[in-house]
Design a protein around this motif. Structure first.
Motif, mmCIF file in Angstrom:
data_model
loop_
_atom_site.group_PDB
_atom_site.id
_atom_site.type_symbol
_atom_site.label_atom_id
_atom_site.label_comp_id
_atom_site.label_asym_id
_atom_site.label_seq_id
_atom_site.Cartn_x
_atom_site.Cartn_y
_atom_site.Cartn_z
ATOM 1 N N GLU A 55 45.380 7.980 36.579
ATOM 2 C CA GLU A 55 45.137 7.622 35.343
ATOM 3 C C GLU A 55 43.718 7.009 35.392
ATOM 4 O O GLU A 55 43.028 6.593 34.525
ATOM 5 N N ASP A 56 43.452 6.326 36.508
ATOM 6 C CA ASP A 56 42.005 5.645 36.809
ATOM 7 C C ASP A 56 40.948 6.685 36.551
ATOM 8 O O ASP A 56 39.987 6.357 35.820
ATOM 9 N N SER A 57 40.993 7.823 37.218
ATOM 10 C CA SER A 57 39.854 8.892 36.901
ATOM 11 C C SER A 57 39.937 9.364 35.546
ATOM 12 O O SER A 57 38.685 9.526 35.068
ATOM 13 N N ILE A 58 41.095 9.524 34.916
ATOM 14 C CA ILE A 58 41.095 10.026 33.709
ATOM 15 C C ILE A 58 40.539 9.197 32.452
ATOM 16 O O ILE A 58 39.519 9.385 31.542
ATOM 17 N N VAL A 59 40.811 7.865 32.851
ATOM 18 C CA VAL A 59 40.372 6.745 31.835
ATOM 19 C C VAL A 59 38.742 6.453 31.810
ATOM 20 O O VAL A 59 38.153 6.334 30.871
ATOM 21 N N LEU A 60 38.557 6.422 33.094
ATOM 22 C CA LEU A 60 36.933 6.527 33.437
ATOM 23 C C LEU A 60 36.355 7.419 32.700
ATOM 24 O O LEU A 60 35.153 7.253 32.207
ATOM 25 N N TYR A 61 36.769 8.633 32.766
ATOM 26 C CA TYR A 61 36.026 9.913 32.542
ATOM 27 C C TYR A 61 35.894 9.979 30.833
ATOM 28 O O TYR A 61 34.736 10.223 30.249
ATOM 29 N N THR A 62 37.211 9.532 30.343
ATOM 30 C CA THR A 62 37.280 9.280 28.766
ATOM 31 C C THR A 62 36.292 8.167 28.329
ATOM 32 O O THR A 62 35.453 8.572 27.331
ATOM 33 N N ILE A 74 28.385 1.734 30.456
ATOM 34 C CA ILE A 74 28.407 2.690 31.497
ATOM 35 C C ILE A 74 28.203 2.083 33.035
ATOM 36 O O ILE A 74 28.972 2.507 33.931
ATOM 37 N N VAL A 75 27.192 1.373 33.184
ATOM 38 C CA VAL A 75 27.036 0.730 34.504
ATOM 39 C C VAL A 75 28.152 -0.276 34.946
ATOM 40 O O VAL A 75 28.669 -0.067 36.133
ATOM 41 N N LEU A 76 28.848 -0.995 33.931
ATOM 42 C CA LEU A 76 29.838 -1.893 34.347
ATOM 43 C C LEU A 76 31.112 -0.830 34.854
ATOM 44 O O LEU A 76 32.073 -1.174 35.555
ATOM 45 N N ASN A 77 31.341 0.069 33.883
ATOM 46 C CA ASN A 77 32.632 0.938 34.186
ATOM 47 C C ASN A 77 32.217 1.693 35.645
ATOM 48 O O ASN A 77 33.426 1.769 36.400
ATOM 49 N N ARG A 78 31.228 2.363 35.931
ATOM 50 C CA ARG A 78 31.100 2.860 36.980
ATOM 51 C C ARG A 78 31.257 1.890 38.164
ATOM 52 O O ARG A 78 31.754 2.339 39.359
ATOM 53 N N THR A 79 30.769 0.498 37.994
ATOM 54 C CA THR A 79 30.882 -0.487 39.206
ATOM 55 C C THR A 79 32.374 -1.008 39.233
ATOM 56 O O THR A 79 32.662 -0.821 40.500
ATOM 57 N N ALA A 139 34.790 1.014 38.908
ATOM 58 C CA ALA A 139 35.487 2.398 39.632
ATOM 59 C C ALA A 139 35.512 2.333 40.991
ATOM 60 O O ALA A 139 36.267 3.008 41.560
ATOM 61 N N TYR A 140 34.426 1.577 41.605
ATOM 62 C CA TYR A 140 34.499 1.532 42.998
ATOM 63 C C TYR A 140 35.581 0.795 43.647
ATOM 64 O O TYR A 140 35.789 0.798 45.047
ATOM 65 N N SER A 141 36.323 -0.167 43.127
ATOM 66 C CA SER A 141 37.433 -0.846 43.502
ATOM 67 C C SER A 141 38.590 -0.123 42.937
ATOM 68 O O SER A 141 39.061 -0.155 41.658
ATOM 69 N N THR A 142 39.425 0.214 43.944
ATOM 70 C CA THR A 142 40.576 1.119 43.657
ATOM 71 C C THR A 142 41.795 0.530 44.484
ATOM 72 O O THR A 142 41.626 0.065 45.467
ATOM 73 N N VAL A 143 42.905 0.616 43.426
ATOM 74 C CA VAL A 143 44.157 0.202 44.228
ATOM 75 C C VAL A 143 44.996 1.550 44.176
ATOM 76 O O VAL A 143 45.529 2.019 42.858
ATOM 77 N N PRO A 197 42.221 3.051 48.833
ATOM 78 C CA PRO A 197 42.137 1.710 48.271
ATOM 79 C C PRO A 197 40.972 1.055 48.769
ATOM 80 O O PRO A 197 40.603 1.160 50.078
ATOM 81 N N THR A 198 40.166 0.509 48.102
ATOM 82 C CA THR A 198 38.880 -0.057 48.376
ATOM 83 C C THR A 198 38.922 -1.624 47.892
ATOM 84 O O THR A 198 38.198 -2.274 48.449
ATOM 85 N N PHE A 199 40.108 -1.906 46.973
ATOM 86 C CA PHE A 199 40.076 -3.283 46.347
ATOM 87 C C PHE A 199 40.362 -4.390 47.447
ATOM 88 O O PHE A 199 39.827 -5.675 47.544
ATOM 89 N N TYR A 200 41.079 -3.921 48.490
ATOM 90 C CA TYR A 200 41.429 -5.049 49.546
ATOM 91 C C TYR A 200 40.361 -5.124 50.790
ATOM 92 O O TYR A 200 40.534 -5.888 51.765
ATOM 93 N N GLY A 201 39.201 -4.157 50.605
ATOM 94 C CA GLY A 201 38.216 -4.265 51.570
ATOM 95 C C GLY A 201 38.392 -3.330 52.814
ATOM 96 O O GLY A 201 37.269 -2.703 53.359
ATOM 97 N N ALA A 202 39.822 -2.852 53.115
ATOM 98 C CA ALA A 202 40.023 -2.145 54.048
ATOM 99 C C ALA A 202 41.237 -1.394 53.619
ATOM 100 O O ALA A 202 42.277 -1.959 53.111
ATOM 101 N N PRO A 203 41.282 0.127 53.929
ATOM 102 C CA PRO A 203 42.643 0.652 53.607
ATOM 103 C C PRO A 203 43.907 0.057 54.059
ATOM 104 O O PRO A 203 44.920 0.297 53.661
ATOM 105 N N SER A 204 43.847 -0.328 55.440
ATOM 106 C CA SER A 204 44.953 -1.054 55.926
ATOM 107 C C SER A 204 45.335 -2.373 55.496
ATOM 108 O O SER A 204 46.376 -3.032 55.817
#
Length: 324
Positions: free
Chosen positions: A239-246, A285-290, A292-296, A307-314
């Motif tokens: 849903e994160d990719s779909i919402v971002l694209y829409t 557009i800039v804020l949405n793209r920014t 999008a780099y933080s994912t859970v 996942p990038t929200f925690y800084g490291a996948p583990s």
């Protein structure tokens, strides 16, 4: 340290088994087979027997804990508890944490077509009675539902054989029936030559058909469908990719309309409004793209999501929270 790890593994295994027992006792449609439940109980009981053997060996002489055979037994017991936990979690993940894209798309199509059918019915109700509407669209709706059920059930066998879906025959029949009936209902009403379904629209003087109006209507419909779809987690995957694209697509269309307004007016309030709209669109557009780099990621997305929200996948705690 080894003994502390073993205690944690034993406690975790006991919690998992207790959860399974409570879930089975409270849910009639738990989905666990008798063989799976028997296997899990056997693995847990075997680990408990090994633990009691280890406890008896240490209880007789606490100094035996440093003996090589005691350490080997301790490692074996820990491995048995760990294997039990991994087995149960793997089975649960295979049963629960999975997506069926075909069923999800079928549900979304059914939702969209149902909304379209309601709008068409409302439009026709402004022009004629319900009896006439049923007489004109009843049989096409029934025949379309039957055709949709047959076609989608045939397609479901292809999806299942190719591994794209695990839908049952009943699911495919119901989905095809719903989509076929809703689609033919809309077509039967809209294609009526004697009285157009949307003949009352020109009477609405406040509705000016312009690109901005069309874009606003599309944005409103997308928002409503998005809220309805997210009322159930059965419709949510990537849903994160779909919402971002829409969102990016709609904002980009708005920015193009803003550029058109700026170029079509030399000066005045219209040009100023277009400039503000363009600046806001570019900022969004800039804020949405920014963002999008933080994912859970959920368990269902881990194979295709990092996942990038925690800084490291583990990691499991945000680095921002730790810094604060």
């Amino acid at each position: 340290a080894e003994w502390g790890l073993l205690s944690v593994l034993r406690l975790n295994a006991a919690q998992v088994l207790r959860y399974i027992e409570k879930y089975v006792s409270n849910s009639r449609s738990h989905g666990f087979t008798d063989d799976a439940l028997r296997l899990w109980n056997d693995m847990y009981n075997q680990a408990e027997d090994s633990y009691r053997e280890l406890a008896d060996a240490i209880g007789q002489n606490p100094k035996n804990r440093r003996q090589p055979h005691i350490r080997e037994l301790e490692e074996r017991v820990a491995a048995e508890y760990f294997a039990f936990t991994r087995m149960v979690l793997g089975s649960l993940r295979q049963m629960w944490a999975q997506f069926d894209p075909v069923l999800i798309l079928a549900g979304l199509c059914t939702l969209v077509l149902s909304i379209a059918a309601l709008l068409a019915l409302y439009a026709q109700s402004r022009l004629r009675s319900l009896d006439i509407i049923i007489a004109r669209a009843g049989w096409p709706c029934i025949s379309g539902g039957i055709a949709g059920a047959v076609v989608f059930r045939a397609l479901s066998s292809v999806f299942v054989s190719s591994g794209l879906s695990h839908m049952a025959s009943l699911d495919a029949t119901v989905a095809g029936l719903a989509m076929g009936a809703a689609a033919t209902f809309c077509v039967a009403l809209v294609s009526d030559s004697k009285a157009s379904t949307f003949a009352f629209v020109p009477q609405l003087q406040w509705l000016a058909v312009t690109p901005a109006t069309v874009l606003n209507v599309v944005a409103a419909e997308a928002t409503i469908i998005h809220c309805l779809a997210f009322s159930s987690n059965s419709f949510t995957f990537n849903e994160d990719s779909i919402v971002l694209y829409t969102v990016q697509t709609l904002v980009l269309a708005t920015s193009l309309l803003s550029v058109r307004a700026i170029l079509s007016s030399s000066a005045g309030p219209k040009r100023a409004s277009g400039t503000r709209a363009l600046v806001c669109s570019l900022l969004i557009i800039v804020l949405n793209r920014t963002l999008a780099y933080s994912t859970v990621c959920r368990e269902e997305q881990l194979s295709a999501c990092t996942p990038t929200f925690y800084g490291a996948p583990s990691a499991s705690i945000s680095t921002v929270y730790l810094a604060a």
